[in-house]
Each structure stands twice: as structure tokens, then as C-alpha cells.
Motif scaffolding. Structure first.
Motif, PDB file in Angstrom:
ATOM      1  N   GLU A 179      80.382  40.384  26.474  1.00  0.00           N
ATOM      2  CA  GLU A 179      79.968  41.523  25.650  1.00  0.00           C
ATOM      3  C   GLU A 179      80.955  41.735  24.504  1.00  0.00           C
ATOM      4  OE1 GLU A 179      79.269  46.354  25.908  1.00  0.00           O
ATOM      5  OE2 GLU A 179      80.099  45.288  27.637  1.00  0.00           O
ATOM      6  N   ILE A 180      82.253  41.633  24.825  1.00  0.00           N
ATOM      7  CA  ILE A 180      83.280  41.829  23.787  1.00  0.00           C
ATOM      8  C   ILE A 180      83.148  40.735  22.722  1.00  0.00           C
ATOM      9  CG2 ILE A 180      85.757  42.128  23.368  1.00  0.00           C
ATOM     10  CD1 ILE A 180      84.629  44.076  25.494  1.00  0.00           C
ATOM     11  N   GLU A 181      83.043  39.483  23.181  1.00  0.00           N
ATOM     12  CA  GLU A 181      82.964  38.348  22.243  1.00  0.00           C
ATOM     13  C   GLU A 181      81.718  38.431  21.372  1.00  0.00           C
ATOM     14  OE1 GLU A 181      85.313  35.443  25.413  1.00  0.00           O
ATOM     15  OE2 GLU A 181      83.183  35.100  25.009  1.00  0.00           O
ATOM     16  N   ASP A 182      80.594  38.796  22.004  1.00  0.00           N
ATOM     17  CA  ASP A 182      79.332  38.919  21.280  1.00  0.00           C
ATOM     18  C   ASP A 182      79.454  39.948  20.156  1.00  0.00           C
ATOM     19  OD1 ASP A 182      77.042  37.485  21.560  1.00  0.00           O
ATOM     20  OD2 ASP A 182      75.937  39.064  22.602  1.00  0.00           O
ATOM     21  N   THR A 183      80.121  41.058  20.469  1.00  0.00           N
ATOM     22  CA  THR A 183      80.297  42.143  19.491  1.00  0.00           C
ATOM     23  C   THR A 183      81.203  41.692  18.345  1.00  0.00           C
ATOM     24  OG1 THR A 183      80.030  43.766  21.260  1.00  0.00           O
ATOM     25  CG2 THR A 183      81.048  44.542  19.215  1.00  0.00           C
ATOM     26  N   VAL A 184      82.356  41.113  18.687  1.00  0.00           N
ATOM     27  CA  VAL A 184      83.347  40.729  17.663  1.00  0.00           C
ATOM     28  C   VAL A 184      82.799  39.621  16.755  1.00  0.00           C
ATOM     29  CG1 VAL A 184      85.672  39.782  17.313  1.00  0.00           C
ATOM     30  CG2 VAL A 184      85.283  41.520  19.067  1.00  0.00           C
ATOM     31  N   MET A 185      81.946  38.732  17.327  1.00  0.00           N
ATOM     32  CA  MET A 185      81.370  37.649  16.515  1.00  0.00           C
ATOM     33  C   MET A 185      80.486  38.178  15.385  1.00  0.00           C
ATOM     34  SD  MET A 185      82.147  34.498  16.805  1.00  0.00           S
ATOM     35  CE  MET A 185      80.755  33.610  16.092  1.00  0.00           C
ATOM     36  N   LYS A 186      80.067  39.437  15.503  1.00  0.00           N
ATOM     37  CA  LYS A 186      79.205  39.998  14.445  1.00  0.00           C
ATOM     38  C   LYS A 186      80.027  40.347  13.199  1.00  0.00           C
ATOM     39  CE  LYS A 186      75.533  41.673  17.447  1.00  0.00           C
ATOM     40  NZ  LYS A 186      75.582  42.329  18.738  1.00  0.00           N
ATOM     41  N   TYR A 187      81.352  40.370  13.349  1.00  0.00           N
ATOM     42  CA  TYR A 187      82.197  40.697  12.189  1.00  0.00           C
ATOM     43  C   TYR A 187      82.235  39.462  11.274  1.00  0.00           C
ATOM     44  CZ  TYR A 187      85.800  42.964   9.451  1.00  0.00           C
ATOM     45  OH  TYR A 187      86.471  43.571   8.427  1.00  0.00           O
ATOM     46  N   PRO A 188      81.902  39.618   9.995  1.00  0.00           N
ATOM     47  CA  PRO A 188      81.724  38.453   9.110  1.00  0.00           C
ATOM     48  C   PRO A 188      82.934  37.522   8.996  1.00  0.00           C
ATOM     49  CG  PRO A 188      81.149  40.515   7.972  1.00  0.00           C
ATOM     50  CD  PRO A 188      81.631  40.900   9.327  1.00  0.00           C
ATOM     51  N   GLY A 189      84.153  38.059   9.143  1.00  0.00           N
ATOM     52  CA  GLY A 189      85.343  37.221   8.942  1.00  0.00           C
ATOM     53  C   GLY A 189      85.779  36.429  10.152  1.00  0.00           C
ATOM     54  N   VAL A 190      84.982  36.493  11.241  1.00  0.00           N
ATOM     55  CA  VAL A 190      85.369  35.832  12.496  1.00  0.00           C
ATOM     56  C   VAL A 190      84.602  34.520  12.671  1.00  0.00           C
ATOM     57  CG1 VAL A 190      85.308  36.039  15.023  1.00  0.00           C
ATOM     58  CG2 VAL A 190      85.991  38.004  13.627  1.00  0.00           C
ATOM     59  N   ARG A 211      86.545  49.819  17.383  1.00  0.00           N
ATOM     60  CA  ARG A 211      86.478  51.270  17.644  1.00  0.00           C
ATOM     61  C   ARG A 211      85.062  51.785  17.366  1.00  0.00           C
ATOM     62  NH1 ARG A 211      92.005  51.486  16.088  1.00  0.00           N
ATOM     63  NH2 ARG A 211      91.593  51.615  13.857  1.00  0.00           N
ATOM     64  N   GLU A 212      84.417  51.208  16.361  1.00  0.00           N
ATOM     65  CA  GLU A 212      83.063  51.654  15.991  1.00  0.00           C
ATOM     66  C   GLU A 212      82.004  51.112  16.953  1.00  0.00           C
ATOM     67  OE1 GLU A 212      82.465  50.358  11.991  1.00  0.00           O
ATOM     68  OE2 GLU A 212      84.225  51.456  11.261  1.00  0.00           O
ATOM     69  N   ASN A 213      82.309  49.998  17.606  1.00  0.00           N
ATOM     70  CA  ASN A 213      81.256  49.304  18.356  1.00  0.00           C
ATOM     71  C   ASN A 213      81.465  49.204  19.867  1.00  0.00           C
ATOM     72  OD1 ASN A 213      79.273  48.057  16.262  1.00  0.00           O
ATOM     73  ND2 ASN A 213      81.314  47.761  15.383  1.00  0.00           N
ATOM     74  N   LEU A 214      82.640  49.565  20.342  1.00  0.00           N
ATOM     75  CA  LEU A 214      82.919  49.441  21.778  1.00  0.00           C
ATOM     76  C   LEU A 214      83.529  50.722  22.322  1.00  0.00           C
ATOM     77  CD1 LEU A 214      84.572  45.890  21.699  1.00  0.00           C
ATOM     78  CD2 LEU A 214      82.383  46.424  22.806  1.00  0.00           C
ATOM     79  N   THR A 215      83.141  51.070  23.531  1.00  0.00           N
ATOM     80  CA  THR A 215      83.720  52.248  24.174  1.00  0.00           C
ATOM     81  C   THR A 215      85.206  52.004  24.463  1.00  0.00           C
ATOM     82  OG1 THR A 215      83.386  53.843  25.952  1.00  0.00           O
ATOM     83  CG2 THR A 215      83.153  51.549  26.543  1.00  0.00           C
ATOM     84  N   ARG A 238      87.835  48.227  24.364  1.00  0.00           N
ATOM     85  CA  ARG A 238      88.424  47.797  23.089  1.00  0.00           C
ATOM     86  C   ARG A 238      89.651  46.926  23.327  1.00  0.00           C
ATOM     87  NH1 ARG A 238      88.224  53.861  20.957  1.00  0.00           N
ATOM     88  NH2 ARG A 238      85.949  54.031  20.840  1.00  0.00           N
ATOM     89  N   PRO A 239      89.772  45.842  22.560  1.00  0.00           N
ATOM     90  CA  PRO A 239      90.958  44.997  22.709  1.00  0.00           C
ATOM     91  C   PRO A 239      92.218  45.749  22.301  1.00  0.00           C
ATOM     92  CG  PRO A 239      89.590  44.230  20.881  1.00  0.00           C
ATOM     93  CD  PRO A 239      88.827  45.310  21.577  1.00  0.00           C
ATOM     94  N   LYS A 240      93.232  45.684  23.162  1.00  0.00           N
ATOM     95  CA  LYS A 240      94.514  46.327  22.840  1.00  0.00           C
ATOM     96  C   LYS A 240      95.428  45.338  22.114  1.00  0.00           C
ATOM     97  CE  LYS A 240      93.851  50.369  24.813  1.00  0.00           C
ATOM     98  NZ  LYS A 240      92.390  50.324  24.761  1.00  0.00           N
ATOM     99  N   VAL A 241      95.177  44.046  22.338  1.00  0.00           N
ATOM    100  CA  VAL A 241      96.014  43.017  21.722  1.00  0.00           C
ATOM    101  C   VAL A 241      95.092  42.016  21.026  1.00  0.00           C
ATOM    102  CG1 VAL A 241      97.876  41.360  22.117  1.00  0.00           C
ATOM    103  CG2 VAL A 241      97.526  43.236  23.732  1.00  0.00           C
ATOM    104  N   ILE A 242      95.409  41.679  19.793  1.00  0.00           N
ATOM    105  CA  ILE A 242      94.624  40.669  19.055  1.00  0.00           C
ATOM    106  C   ILE A 242      95.589  39.619  18.520  1.00  0.00           C
ATOM    107  CG2 ILE A 242      93.151  40.222  17.050  1.00  0.00           C
ATOM    108  CD1 ILE A 242      92.015  43.067  17.370  1.00  0.00           C
ATOM    109  N   GLU A 243      95.279  38.367  18.807  1.00  0.00           N
ATOM    110  CA  GLU A 243      96.141  37.276  18.337  1.00  0.00           C
ATOM    111  C   GLU A 243      95.276  36.277  17.567  1.00  0.00           C
ATOM    112  OE1 GLU A 243      98.462  33.584  20.424  1.00  0.00           O
ATOM    113  OE2 GLU A 243      98.672  35.518  21.428  1.00  0.00           O
ATOM    114  N   PHE A 244      95.720  35.932  16.361  1.00  0.00           N
ATOM    115  CA  PHE A 244      94.991  34.939  15.567  1.00  0.00           C
ATOM    116  C   PHE A 244      95.477  33.544  15.934  1.00  0.00           C
ATOM    117  CE2 PHE A 244      94.662  38.650  12.548  1.00  0.00           C
ATOM    118  CZ  PHE A 244      93.297  38.827  12.737  1.00  0.00           C
ATOM    119  N   ARG A 245      94.548  32.622  16.043  1.00  0.00           N
ATOM    120  CA  ARG A 245      94.857  31.227  16.367  1.00  0.00           C
ATOM    121  C   ARG A 245      94.144  30.306  15.376  1.00  0.00           C
ATOM    122  NH1 ARG A 245      96.268  29.954  22.042  1.00  0.00           N
ATOM    123  NH2 ARG A 245      97.790  31.564  22.552  1.00  0.00           N
TER     124      ARG A 245
END
Length: 562
Positions: A472-483, A521-525, A529-536
Motif C-alpha cells: 500500500e505504501i509503495e503503491d501510494t509513493v509510486m504515484k508521485y511523479p519524481g519517483v 502526509r496528504e495520502n497516508l494515515t 507514513r514513512p519516518k525515514v526516507i533514503e535515496f538509492r
């Protein structure tokens, strides 16, 4: 719920509730029928070279003659095949099955340790290996029971062009590490020798093992799922019945980019389409996306299978949107969850809906598929159970749950494996006495019989007692254009037990952590929500391109919320 089959009321017209598994005595009988019906039709193409059903028939007979006449292998002996998608693969595969051998599909990317485990566990006596991977075999072959080795180069069946291909791979691209296997026989020599022998006609039954298909590497030591001739025939007939008139006999061209040594491509691309005289376009290295797109642009193809990362990769490769998709009628996704953002973009660009199915190695693999009906779109469901298959949602104790309740997805049907090779303890963990296969996937069924995956049991994240599902988290974040790609895992946290950590590959190099957090914050309760985000730069993937959350978890980076 175990006695109800609500899905039958929602089957597409013409799809039967049951299939007749006795239509064929063995997989070899399916091959014989296809070779007879479609002799002049192209069966496989690779690097511009094509072989007809008649040619594959003759070559696989020669290989069967070599295995039994020269090597004296007997029915039930195990042959390992360590090849990517090249023309030698179907020849070796069909030759082995016609000789009554058990095929041990072997991932060419295996490390020496993994290869030794599989060859030893399977009791393989012979192996066909590509030159590129022969040095790995050299490291361990002395510690296994393998007595016979057949080696081959990518270009060996490509004619004059193949000599150049082999030369470039070895001397220019340095993709063939030096190796020494003194008693190995070249594939072409094996075929020539095999032509001197009659091909045996073993008596095979549905109960005889056709494949030891290794699985579970993601959960520890790989186990060999015993897939019988009956299992494979059942799945061919189940999917064949499901597709019905959508597959036009003798007219299909399917893109085979997933490796044939993986159960998805093996059953769906090779066997299901073979029964209908389909032509399979073998893509040897789909990770070379520009090269893959170039291949696609040369062919009018009617069908393609893939995993989410493959479709996503194609969509993000320049030139893909310029391809002629006018012949494409079937796009199938499986192997991992198809993300809605990817499916919708796929349909927009190709004009063909991305239809999701579901299964696992232990079910040969197809258990559910979405209906192939006109006007179908991506549904977010993994579909309805295929003919002769029951799906039940069960709790930890094996109790059947009701409509809408969340529990473990369990499969019952003639495609479910015999068990794990020499592993009765492991078999009993996943196969109940009444042959329900526990999948390890968490899901629910709606009132129409459609199944929805919530997540992998082992990937579930527990935040302050709440279940959080990475899909569910991945599906939501994939909707962000820069991902471009994303994976979510749980990491230990002193306050809430676990928190969500995101690993993101950027499409937009300027994407920031704060932008993503704001989007979440806008899309997940709150607790999701991810507390840590790491770019790879890249995410770890399996041989078929499935993102390996386990490897990200195993990095054991303990972090607290930040």
C-alpha cells in the motif's frame, strides 16, 4: 467459505468451471501434438534467428537421443539447465522431458554456494551450462554428483553471425570468464551424437515429476518444488481455458523477457502459448532496456508478460512510446504486485490493459487471473480462481474465513505441487492434509470471488500494534511523479516497535525527502507514513526483477524515527 465458489458466477463467457486433466498423458504428449500441428510455424526467435516447430522437434529429439543413448540417463534422472533465454534452452528442455528426465531449472546468476546446494540437493547427474557461467560450475562441480557437462555459447545456434557474437562476448566485452571443464561436451556435438540414437518413448504418468523448481531462496535455503507432469498439464489447460478465444491458434507472438528458468515464463510463455502454436521472442538480456526496446520495435507482437519492475523500466526507456502496439492484445503482470500507477501508464501508452494474475512456484504457477474481457482495465485485484481451482482465506489455525475477512490466501487444485523434494517437514508446513497450499500471502475475497492481496506475511510492518502493508505504501509513493522505484520496510523503533522506512530511486534528481514526506502526509494515515526516507541509485532485485525487501531489511540499519 470452503464449499462456496462465488467466482463461478463471474467467469467470462465460455470459460468452464472444470478442466479435463486427462486430455494429455504427459507434457511430452503436449509437445508431440504442437510439433505435429504447427510444423512450419516459427516456435522461437532470438537475435534475429528463428526455429520452426519442426526444427525444434528434430533438435530436441537429437538432444533426447544424446541424454539416453550416449549418457545412458534413465527416466527420473535429473538434468540441470543453467541457461538464459537462448534457443538452446527449449531444445534442452524439450529433449529432457521427452527422455522422461526431471528438469532442474538453475538460475545462471547463482553464486558457487547456491549452485552447489541446488545440484547436490537435486541429485543432478548432468548439466547444460552457458560458457559465461561455466567458471562458477568449475568451482563446485567436484563436490556434486554431476558426471556429465554440456557447454554452449550464446551464438552457437545463430549460424555465421553466432561466431561473431561469441567472439565479441569473450574477447571484446570480456563476459566469459576463463574456465576449465576438461570432459565437457559442446552442445552442437551433443546434438550430432544424439542423432545416431533412437529416442526412447518412456511411459509417463501425471504423478511423475517433470520439474524440480527451486524456490524459497528469499526465506532461507532454496527448496525444490516437485512439479509433476499432471501439475504442468493442469496449469496449461486452466490458463488455456481462461484465455479461450483470446488466443488465436498459430497467430500469436509473445515477448519472453522473463527468464524461462523461472516458473512464470516457463508455464505462461513457453507451455501455454506452445499449445496454440505461438511464437516466443526470447529476450536474452532484458536489463539492457535500450536494446530490449530496439528488439520490440522490430516485431509486431501480440502478447507480453512481465513483473512490475519490467513494465516500469520499459515505460521509462526512451523510444518505448514510439513502438507500434497495434497488434498487442494481451499484457500479463505477475510475480509481484503490479502498481496502479504503472498499469495505468502502460494502458495509456500501449492501448492494452495490463491484466494481473497470481500464483507461485508451488502452484505451477497460475492460481488466479483477471478476466480477459473487452473493456477490461487494471482492477487492483489478482482476479478470480482459474478453472478446477479453489481459493480460501484462512486464519492461522486453518479455519476458513468469510467474505471480506483478511487472512492467508490458500490454494487447492490439480496444479498444486506434490511437495518439496526430500523435505517432508517443510512440505507439511505449507500443504495441509486436504491439500490446501498456504501461500504466505495475506489477502481477502470479495462477494464476487475476486481476490485482493494485502501483503506478504513476512513483509508486514507492525507500527504500535497496527498492521502496515508495504504494498500500500509503495503503491501510494509510486504515484508521485519524481519517483522511479520504491521499497518500504519496517525498521526497529524504540517508541512504536517498528516504523516505515522508504528506499527510493529518483526519476527527478531534484526530488527531496521533505517533498515526499509532504506527499505521504496528504495520502497516508499517521502510522503508515514513512519516518525515514533514503535515496538509492538502485534497489536489490531477484533474477526476475522482483524488488527484494528482505535484502534491504538484512542491512540491519537500526534507526529511530527522524
Amino acid at each position: 467459505m470452503s464449499n462456496e465458489r462465488p467466482w463461478l458466477n463471474h467467469y467470462p463467457d465460455g470459460v468452464p468451471a472444470e478442466i479435463d486433466i486427462n486430455q494429455y498423458a504427459s507434457v511430452a504428449a503436449v509437445l508431440d501434438e504442437a510439433f505435429e500441428h504447427y510444423r512450419q510455424r516459427i516456435a522461437f526467435s532470438n537475435f534475429g534467428k528463428s526455429l520452426t516447430y519442426g526444427e525444434i522437434d528434430a533438435l530436441s529429439r537429437q538432444f533426447a537421443g544424446y541424454l539416453t543413448g550416449e549418457l545412458k540417463l534413465k527416466q527420473g534422472d535429473r538434468l540441470a539447465i543453467m541457461l538464459p533465454n537462448i534457443l538452446q534452452y527449449p531444445i534442452a528442455l524439450f529433449g529432457a522431458l521427452r527422455a522422461g528426465l526431471v528438469v532442474v531449472n538453475t538460475n545462471p546468476m547463482y553464486t558457487a554456494r547456491e549452485l552447489k546446494h541446488q545440484l547436490t540437493d537435486a541429485g543432478a547427474q548432468a548439466i547444460v551450462v552457458l560458457d559465461n557461467f561455466a567458471s562458477t560450475l568449475q568451482e563446485v562441480v567436484g563436490e556434486t554428483g554431476v558426471k556429465h557437462i554440456v557447454t554452449t555459447g550464446i551464438g552457437d545456434l545463430l549460424g555465421a553471425k553466432g561466431v561473431l557474437v561469441n567472439f565479441v562476448l569473450k574477447h571484446v566485452k570480456k563476459m566469459v570468464p576463463p574456465y576449465s571443464l576438461p570432459h565437457a561436451v559442446r552442445f552442437s556435438d551433443a546434438l550430432a551424437r544424439g542423432a545416431q540414437h533412437d529416442v526412447p518413448k518412456p511411459t509417463l504418468s501425471h504423478d511423475d515429476i517433470a520439474f524440480l523448481q527451486y524456490t524459497g531462496g528469499t526465506t532461507g535455503v532454496a527448496k525444490g518444488a516437485m512439479l509433476t507432469h499432471g501439475n504442468m498439464i493442469a496449469n496449461m489447460l486452466q490458463a488455456g481455458a481462461w484465455f479461450g478465444s483470446k488466443i488465436k491458434a498459430g497467430e500469436e507472438t509473445i515477448i519472453t523477457a522473463l527468464p524461462l528458468y523461472h516458473i512464470f515464463a516457463l508455464t505462461c510463455n513457453c507451455f501455454i502459448f506452445l499449445r496454440f502454436g505461438g511464437r516466443s521472442m526470447l529476450i536474452t538480456n532484458p536489463r539492457d532496456m535500450p536494446g530490449f526496446v530496439k528488439e520490440l520495435s522490430k516485431t509486431k507482437f501480440t502478447a507480453i508478460t512481465g513483473v512490475n519492475t519490467l513494465f516500469n523500466g520499459l515505460l521509462n526507456t526512451p523510444g518505448f512510446d514510439q513502438i507500434d502496439f497495434s497488434s498487442l492484445r494481451m499484457s500479463f503482470g505477475g510475480g509481484m504486485a503490479v502498481q496502479r500507477a504503472v498499469a495505468e501508464k502502460w494502458e495509456k501508452i500501449t492501448g492494452c490493459a495490463l491484466i494481473e494474475g497470481y500464483g507461485m512456484t508451488e502452484s505451477s504457477p497460475v492460481a488466479t487471473i483477471n478476466p480477459l474481457v473487452d473493456g477490461a482495465h487494471f482492477s487492483g485485484s489478482i482476479g478470480l480462481p482459474v478453472p478446477s481451482t479453489s481459493i480460501s482465506i484462512q486464519d492461522e489455525d486453518g479455519k476458513h474465513l468469510g467474505i471480506g475477512e483478511v487472512g492467508e490466501i490458500c490454494i487447492q487444485g490439480p496444479q498444486v505441487m506434490k511437495g518439496y523434494w526430500n523435505q517432508p517437514g517443510e512440505t507439511s508446513k505449507v500443504l495441509s492434509a486436504d491439500r490446501w497450499l498456504r501461500t504466505g500471502d495475506i489477502g481477502r475475497m470479495d462477494e464476487s470471488g475476486y481476490i485482493y492481496i494485502v501483503d506478504r506475511k513476512k513483509d508486514m510492518i507492525l507500527v504500535s500494534g497496527f498492521n502496515v502493508y508495504p504494498n500500500e505504501i509503495e503503491d501510494t509513493v509510486m504515484k508521485y511523479p519524481g519517483v522511479a522505484e520504491v521499497a518500504a520496510i519496517g525498521v526497529p523503533d524504540e517508541h512504536s516497535g517498528e516504523v516505515v522506512k522508504l528506499f527510493v530511486v529518483r526519476k527527478d534528481p531534484n526530488l527531496t525527502v521533505e517533498q515526499l514526506k509532504e506527499f505521504c502526509r496528504e495520502n497516508l494515515t499517521g502510522y503508515k507514513r514513512p519516518k525515514v526516507i533514503e535515496f538509492r541509485d538502485a534497489l536489490p532485485k531477484s533474477n526476475v526483477g522482483k524488488i527484494l525487501r528482505r535484502e534491504l531489511r538484512d542491512e540491519k540499519k537500526t534507526v529511530t524515527a527522524g
